[in-house]
Write an enzyme that holds these catalytic residues in place. Structure first.
Site, PDB file in Angstrom:
ATOM      1  N   ASP A  10       0.880  -1.168   0.000  1.00  0.00           N
ATOM      2  CA  ASP A  10       0.000   0.000   0.000  1.00  0.00           C
ATOM      3  C   ASP A  10       0.920   1.221   0.000  1.00  0.00           C
ATOM      4  O   ASP A  10       2.125   1.096   0.273  1.00  0.00           O
ATOM      5  CB  ASP A  10      -0.874  -0.057   1.267  1.00  0.00           C
ATOM      6  CG  ASP A  10      -1.682   1.203   1.469  1.00  0.00           C
ATOM      7  OD1 ASP A  10      -2.277   1.689   0.476  1.00  0.00           O
ATOM      8  OD2 ASP A  10      -1.721   1.722   2.607  1.00  0.00           O
ATOM      9  N   ASP A  12      -0.176   5.029   0.988  1.00  0.00           N
ATOM     10  CA  ASP A  12      -0.440   6.005   2.051  1.00  0.00           C
ATOM     11  C   ASP A  12      -0.329   5.346   3.425  1.00  0.00           C
ATOM     12  O   ASP A  12      -1.053   4.393   3.717  1.00  0.00           O
ATOM     13  CB  ASP A  12      -1.845   6.602   1.882  1.00  0.00           C
ATOM     14  CG  ASP A  12      -1.990   7.373   0.572  1.00  0.00           C
ATOM     15  OD1 ASP A  12      -1.078   8.127   0.231  1.00  0.00           O
ATOM     16  OD2 ASP A  12      -3.025   7.204  -0.105  1.00  0.00           O
TER      17      ASP A  12
HETATM   18  C1  G6P Z   1      -5.766   6.009   0.239  1.00  0.00           C
HETATM   19  C2  G6P Z   1      -5.900   6.771   1.535  1.00  0.00           C
HETATM   20  C3  G6P Z   1      -7.313   7.270   1.709  1.00  0.00           C
HETATM   21  C4  G6P Z   1      -7.779   8.019   0.469  1.00  0.00           C
HETATM   22  C5  G6P Z   1      -7.701   7.100  -0.738  1.00  0.00           C
HETATM   23  C6  G6P Z   1      -8.154   7.786  -2.031  1.00  0.00           C
HETATM   24  O1  G6P Z   1      -6.331   4.759   0.403  1.00  0.00           O
HETATM   25  O2  G6P Z   1      -5.538   5.955   2.629  1.00  0.00           O
HETATM   26  O3  G6P Z   1      -7.343   8.123   2.836  1.00  0.00           O
HETATM   27  O4  G6P Z   1      -9.112   8.485   0.623  1.00  0.00           O
HETATM   28  O5  G6P Z   1      -6.366   6.674  -0.879  1.00  0.00           O
HETATM   29  O6  G6P Z   1      -7.238   8.780  -2.386  1.00  0.00           O
HETATM   30  P1  G6P Z   1      -7.454   9.777  -3.588  1.00  0.00           P
HETATM   31  O7  G6P Z   1      -6.085  10.377  -3.765  1.00  0.00           O
HETATM   32  O8  G6P Z   1      -7.870   9.007  -4.790  1.00  0.00           O
HETATM   33  O9  G6P Z   1      -8.492  10.758  -3.194  1.00  0.00           O
HETATM   34 MG    MG Z   2      -2.722   3.052   3.743  1.00  0.00          MG
END
Ligand code: G6P
Ligand code: MG
Length: 213
Positions: A10, A12
């Site tokens: 993953d 983030d």
């Molecule tokens: C990751 C983060 C989430 C976020 C998602 C979508 O999974 O942990 O907090 O909402 O990505 O991100 P984006 O950049 O597409 O809005």
């Molecule tokens: Mg994450």
């Protein structure tokens, strides 16, 4: 040596801490709609895709929203988020991240990225680590976000590795659930009390030890 053939990361919260930028952007958006937003609530959004996160926030609003209004709010949040990540660089890599990627490479395993973030390619570029991955899932091609296993299964398929031969690395409860439903070994980054479904939990990639899993 490792019993795995691929490691799927993953992004983030594992490789870089964009959670804080998501927090700032969601907080401003939530408060513009009269919804209280704090760090505890932000925890629920980790690993959840953009529209899913928005739905969770707007569930606390006193009014209802049309699909067009929701899209406009999601776009506004994303614009703010993109401004926040524009200054990211390799200094934003979490401790141990590059070392872990390089250790997997040295061990001869394939390396994938399974982030539901549509900004993942931009973040990888800013961090300067795009070329460390054999395959990065394009979140725009994924129909169901985590905890659905789709994104991890797609990464495994594109890497040419059976799910049972993959190690997935995640910091979010929804992400660990996705790895487990994909039939993979789950390495959690965080706290064992939170990531209860993970096979092994470590505090950060600084403790990553491929041979131990
Ligand atoms: C990751 C983060 C989430 C976020 C998602 C979508 O999974 O942990 O907090 O909402 O990505 O991100 P984006 O950049 O597409 O809005
Ligand atoms: Mg994450």
């Amino acid at each position: 040596m490792s019993r795995f053939k691929a490691v799927i990361f993953d992004l983030d919260g594992v490789i870089t801490d964009t959670a804080h930028y998501h927090y700032l952007a969601w907080k401003q958006l939530a408060e513009s709609q009269g919804v209280h937003f704090d760090h505890a609530f932000n925890e629920n959004l980790k690993g959840i895709d953009r529209m899913g996160s928005l739905d969770l926030i707007l569930a606390s609003s006193s009014r209802s929203y049309t699909p067009e209004e929701k899209l406009a709010l999601a776009d506004a949040k994303n614009l703010h988020y993109q401004q926040l990540i524009a200054t990211m660089s390799s200094k934003d890599l979490l401790p141990g991240a590059v070392e872990a990627l390089d250790a997997v490479r040295r061990a001869g395993l394939r390396i994938g990225l399974a982030s539901v973030s549509k900004n993942a390619f931009t973040v990888l570029e800013r961090l300067g680590i795009t070329d460390k991955f054999d395959y990065v899932v394009d979140a725009a091609t994924i129909a169901r976000g985590k905890p659905d296993p789709e994104i991890f299964l797609k990464a495994a398929r594109e890497l040419g590795v059976a799910p049972a031969d993959c190690l997935g690395v995640e910091d979010a409860v929804a992400g660990v659930a996705a790895i487990k439903s994909a039939g993979m070994f789950a390495l959690g980054i965080g706290h064992p009390f939170v990531l209860t479904e993970a096979d092994v939990v470590i505090t950060s990639l600084k403790e990553f030890n491929l041979a131990a899993y």
